[in-house]
Design an enzyme around this catalytic site. Structure first.
Site, short mmCIF file in Angstrom:
data_model
loop_
_atom_site.label_atom_id
_atom_site.label_comp_id
_atom_site.label_asym_id
_atom_site.label_seq_id
_atom_site.Cartn_x
_atom_site.Cartn_y
_atom_site.Cartn_z
N THR A 187 -2.55 -3.83 -7.00
CA THR A 187 -1.51 -3.18 -6.33
C THR A 187 -0.22 -2.65 -6.84
OG1 THR A 187 -2.28 -4.30 -4.10
CG2 THR A 187 0.16 -2.91 -4.19
N ALA A 188 0.14 -1.29 -6.84
CA ALA A 188 1.29 -0.83 -7.76
C ALA A 188 2.14 0.08 -6.63
CB ALA A 188 1.19 -0.31 -8.91
#
Length: 196
Positions: free
Chosen positions: A7-8
């Site tokens: 996740t970014a």
């Protein structure tokens, strides 16, 4: 396409930009590392991503070289949009055998803070906030409910941390702490690690 592991999250506010990612490196249900840094400073820009970790590392190295080459050959600094477009062209050149990555790219120049989202074949979209990877659905819900373009960088950092934490709690391929990169409108850069 299947969701890419990790996740970014990124957002831009009136005072600058904030990018963050968690540190877990996993393939399938197996955790390979708990120390994978997925947020990078490239010259005066920030880049974060989800996907194959080696591809993210390679793109970081390519962008470092290409930005320096551009600035040496032209004698002037590259703009945020031009650097993002350069990354887009690089990704498109590899469309037959693409880099398996979703990327957030941002920076600050005379036009102010800018944030771009890129897919594996180079689509380039400017946005106020974005999330990529397998935890993106969870993170984007947090951002959409609380984002305000006029918030200051401290509140933006708190919001982005909250979004990543929500993803870590619900996405098996995300976890092991949060890397946070903050760039203000003067180009000053700050990097933080938040254990979680």
């Amino acid at each position: 396409m299947e969701e890419l592991p990790a996740t970014a999250v990124g957002l831009k506010v009136i005072d600058g930009i904030v990018l963050a990612s968690e540190r877990r490196l996993s393939y399938g249900g197996y955790v390979l590392s708990k120390q994978a840094k997925k947020v990078h400073k490239i010259g005066k820009f920030l880049m974060a991503g989800a996907g194959i970790y080696g591809d993210l590392q390679t793109l970081t190295r390519i962008m470092n070289v290409e930005i320096k080459y551009y600035e040496i050959s032209t004698g002037k600094p590259i703009s945020v949009h031009a650097a993002a477009k350069l990354l887009s062209v690089i990704l498109y050149q590899y469309k037959i055998m693409p880099f398996i990555s979703e990327i957030l790219f941002g920076g600050v120049d005379e036009k102010g803070p800018q944030l771009y989202v890129l897919d594996p074949i180079g689509s380039l979209i400017e946005d106020n906030y974005a999330a990529v990877g397998s935890g993106a659905r969870i993170a984007i819900g947090v951002l959409e409910s609380e984002y305000d373009p006029n918030m200051n960088l401290d509140i933006a950092a708190q919001l982005i941390t909250k979004a990543i934490k929500a993803s870590i709690e619900r996405d098996i391929t995300s976890g092991d702490g949060i890397d946070l990169a903050i760039m203000d409108k003067k180009g000053n850069y700050e990097n933080k690690f938040i254990p979680y």
